[in-house]
Design an enzyme around this catalytic site. Structure first.
Site, short mmCIF file in Angstrom:
data_model
loop_
_atom_site.label_atom_id
_atom_site.label_comp_id
_atom_site.label_asym_id
_atom_site.label_seq_id
_atom_site.Cartn_x
_atom_site.Cartn_y
_atom_site.Cartn_z
CE LYS A 115 -4.33 -1.74 1.84
NZ LYS A 115 -5.34 -1.64 2.90
CE LYS A 197 -8.54 -11.75 -2.64
NZ LYS A 197 -8.17 -11.47 -1.27
CE LYS A 200 -12.53 -4.70 -1.18
NZ LYS A 200 -13.18 -4.42 0.08
#
Ligand code: TRP
Length: 334
Positions: A115, A197, A200
């Site tokens: 992040k 994966k 979102k």
């Protein structure tokens, strides 16, 4: 333990649009756990602001997620469904646990490194101590088990270390939680890049099926899903795209891969993809209807928000008082 039951805690962030992966991989399984465990399912809005958010959007999404929990079948009478920000104990315990967590440990967290590189202009202290807030979430309710995906395992390990460290100094204060590894915690991959994966935040909207996608969009995305040139319906690692579609179909229909391979033996990919599309529509369309109905009933949802925040707060305060006493905070005069 609460009464006869072990305690389970989990949470989701209301950022981004939830995907079929979030539903089949987590939410759908949560529903099956509420008989066996005393469950706390939080909308972790305090975690969300570690990345800059638009306030109105965050508020709207948090409410949508809480509504979705209920629409997915979590009975709000049996499961404590609440906003993290409504229980101040999360922040209070997080502060104390911050003083029992080493910089070196937080520096090793792969999600932080990830992040931080994505948000290089806003590497705030909250992003760094994010795992400590997560530990506080879990330890505040003395959770025995925590259903999490592998991406959160490192945070759960840290939670266990913090709990054990604290207990070693002050006695048995915290229950040391364990990861709950579900029976069929389907891991759903991207329809366009089946090695990744389903996410979102995927830049390619065709890679993810969003929970609020309309039926035609769902069918179209399934039809366009990446497969291979082998042309045979098998459940094999060599055919990752097909493997993922079979997983999706299995999770939607509660079937095993063997059954599905038999069912579609000799069929073309086109036909199978169509069936996957219909299976997904059959799951998501009723879910969307329930969300729409619940959204209309503002006072019902408001009532749940109020009651469950009180319930969460009750259990949170019990732990917090104990911890505050242990570390030497003076008793309140009542
Ligand atoms: N960090 C988790 C995620 O991004 C969400 C979360 C916050 C969580 N607190 C938690 C999950 C406590 C399990 C238990 O997926």
């Amino acid at each position: 333990m609460i009464g006869e039951k072990k305690v389970l805690f989990s949470g989701m962030q209301a950022t981004g649009n939830l995907t079929l992966g979030n539903y089949l991989g987590a939410l759908k399984n949560w529903v099956t756990l509420s008989d066996e465990y005393e469950c706390f399912y939080s909308v972790v809005d305090m975690h969300s602001i570690t990345v800059r958010q638009d306030p109105a959007t965050l508020r709207k999404r948090a409410r949508a997620l809480l509504t979705l929990y209920i629409a997915a079948g979590l009975d709000p009478q049996k499961n404590c469904i609440y906003y993290q920000s409504h229980v101040s104990g999360h922040a209070e315990l997080a502060w104390i646990l911050n003083c029992f967590t080493y910089m070196g440990e937080l520096n090793r967290m792969t999600q932080f490194k990830d992040k931080a590189s994505k948000h290089a202009d806003n590497i705030n202290a909250g992003l760094f101590t994010y795992p400590v807030l997560m530990a506080a979430d879990i330890l505040l309710y003395q959770a025995d088990v925590v259903p999490v995906g592998i991406d959160q395992m490192q945070h759960l390990e840290l939670t266990r270390d913090i709990a054990q460290r604290f207990n070693a100094v002050y006695g048995d204060v915290f229950t040391v939680p364990q990861a709950y590894i579900g029976k069929s915690g389907a891991k759903i991959m991207s329809l366009q890049e089946p090695s990744k994966k389903m996410s979102k935040s995927d830049e390619n909207p065709n890679g993810s099926i969003y929970l609020m996608d309309d039926p035609d969009t769902i069918r179209r995305k399934c039809k366009r899903a990446v497969t291979d040139s082998l042309g045979e319906i098998r459940y094999s690692e060599e055919q990752p795209g097909l493997h993922n579609l079979i997983d999706i179909y299995c999770a939607c229909q509660n079937k095993t891969p063997d059954e599905v391979v038999k069912e579609f033996a000799g069929c073309g990919y086109g036909q199978f993809k169509e069936a996957v599309g219909e299976a997904v529509v059959a799951i998501l369309e009723p879910l969307q209807k329930r969300v729409a109905e619940l959204e209309k009933d503002k006072s019902y949802i408001d009532g749940i928000i109020k009651e469950n925040a009180e319930k969460a707060n009750y259990f949170a305060q019990k732990t917090l008082r104990k911890v505050q006493k242990k570390v030497g905070f003076p008793e309140k005069i009542r």
